[in-house]
Design an enzyme around this catalytic site. Sequence first.
Site, PDB file in Angstrom:
ATOM      1  N   ARG A 237     -15.610  48.247 -18.621  1.00 34.84           N
ATOM      2  CA  ARG A 237     -14.232  47.888 -18.259  1.00 34.84           C
ATOM      3  C   ARG A 237     -13.785  48.849 -17.157  1.00 34.84           C
ATOM      4  O   ARG A 237     -14.036  50.068 -17.244  1.00 34.84           O
ATOM      5  CB  ARG A 237     -13.291  48.007 -19.456  1.00 34.84           C
ATOM      6  CG  ARG A 237     -13.386  46.860 -20.456  1.00 34.84           C
ATOM      7  CD  ARG A 237     -12.902  45.522 -19.895  1.00 34.84           C
ATOM      8  NE  ARG A 237     -12.924  44.456 -20.889  1.00 34.84           N
ATOM      9  CZ  ARG A 237     -13.957  43.655 -21.117  1.00 34.84           C
ATOM     10  NH1 ARG A 237     -15.084  43.790 -20.425  1.00 34.84           N
ATOM     11  NH2 ARG A 237     -13.869  42.699 -22.036  1.00 34.84           N
ATOM     12  N   GLU A 266      -8.288  43.443 -11.729  1.00 32.10           N
ATOM     13  CA  GLU A 266      -9.211  42.335 -11.422  1.00 32.10           C
ATOM     14  C   GLU A 266      -8.434  41.049 -11.193  1.00 32.10           C
ATOM     15  O   GLU A 266      -7.489  40.784 -11.951  1.00 32.10           O
ATOM     16  CB  GLU A 266     -10.214  42.155 -12.568  1.00 32.10           C
ATOM     17  CG  GLU A 266     -11.116  43.360 -12.709  1.00 32.10           C
ATOM     18  CD  GLU A 266     -12.162  43.221 -13.819  1.00 32.10           C
ATOM     19  OE1 GLU A 266     -12.238  42.151 -14.439  1.00 32.10           O
ATOM     20  OE2 GLU A 266     -12.889  44.200 -14.043  1.00 32.10           O
ATOM     21  N   HIS A 285     -17.260  40.933 -12.053  1.00 34.89           N
ATOM     22  CA  HIS A 285     -17.229  40.906 -13.527  1.00 34.89           C
ATOM     23  C   HIS A 285     -18.094  39.758 -14.073  1.00 34.89           C
ATOM     24  O   HIS A 285     -17.586  38.831 -14.704  1.00 34.89           O
ATOM     25  CB  HIS A 285     -15.787  40.797 -14.044  1.00 34.89           C
ATOM     26  CG  HIS A 285     -15.640  41.267 -15.463  1.00 34.89           C
ATOM     27  ND1 HIS A 285     -14.498  41.850 -15.965  1.00 34.89           N
ATOM     28  CD2 HIS A 285     -16.512  41.218 -16.514  1.00 34.89           C
ATOM     29  CE1 HIS A 285     -14.655  42.136 -17.248  1.00 34.89           C
ATOM     30  NE2 HIS A 285     -15.885  41.765 -17.602  1.00 34.89           N
TER      31      HIS A 285
HETATM   32  C1  GLV Z   1     -16.893  40.622 -20.834  1.00 35.02           C
HETATM   33  O1  GLV Z   1     -16.548  41.543 -20.143  1.00 35.02           O
HETATM   34  C2  GLV Z   1     -16.855  40.667 -22.251  1.00 35.02           C
HETATM   35  O2  GLV Z   1     -16.203  41.573 -22.816  1.00 35.02           O
HETATM   36  O3  GLV Z   1     -17.449  39.790 -22.890  1.00 35.02           O
END
Ligand code: GLV
Length: 319
Positions: A237, A266, A285
């Site tokens: 994250r 983001e 991401h």
């Molecule tokens: C993606 O970042 C997730 O947490 O699945």
Amino acid sequence: MKPRVFVTRQIPEAGMQIIQAAADADVWPDELPPPYDVLADRTAPCDGLLCLLTDRIDAGLLDRAPNLRVVSQLAVGYDNVDVAACTARGIKVGNTPGVLTETTADLAFALLMATARRIVESDRIVRAGKWLTWSPLFMAGADVHHATLGIVGMGRIGYEVARRASGFQMTILYADARPNEAAERDFGAHRVSLDDLLQASDFVTIHTPLLPETTHLIGERELKLMKPSAMLINTARGPIVDQKALYEALVTGAIAAAGLDVFEVEPVPGNEPLLALDNVVVLPHIGSASVATRTRMAVIAAENLVAGLRGEPLPCPVN
Ligand code: GLV
């Protein structure tokens, strides 16, 4: 009458089928997330909510949805959901762990290799017509094999990254509040303090959840502990790393490079200074983004949703 659910984005068909067999589904049709007010309005009359990590699920939203019984997050991380507020209101929360572990570990390792071997920068040079000849140090990067990898957070994903690293004969260090005996036994991983890990590693890769205690876990002090030749990889994250401090570390040479799949904000704004640096590899991401894995995640999220509607235990409960 079927229970009502709000699904905040179109999800793979296999998940939708499970939901539609059990509920009346209002599915947000746009590519971009519903704005917060719309999310709250559409959730208000519902018994269930299937959300993504881009949706903020807070107490205010829950208070407007008196019938809500279940919040099913289509992701393993759920820092966007106020779980305590859900629990206090008797609302079950589910997530999608397990099925994305190896896919995310693959991406973390791909990003590590791309950063180490300057893959993206090299691609840009070739396309720009700047490949003039073969020369000894042209586009020379760092070796991955036999290097020391520091894994911050040895959970499911960290363990699978360690498996990949052991294939590259890397020395594996890890920092975690708890020992991971399987990683120690299977891959010879050594548990050390975060400071020792930062000082000794050629690559540092982050695999912790975002929690109050992991927010800005990697800041100016931590980056200064790293080797000037070291590289930081973040597929967890964004807010775990202080992005301003990371920029400073990269331009001052405190560390050599970074590979980032996640950002403090983001989508990362186009004027983010990190984007101007050649020694940064950026991704949007996509840690768990394989078709097969995203389909499995949709199925689990749908199963959590339906179980919650029926008052049954969720297959993958958070609270
Ligand atoms: C993606 O970042 C997730 O947490 O699945």
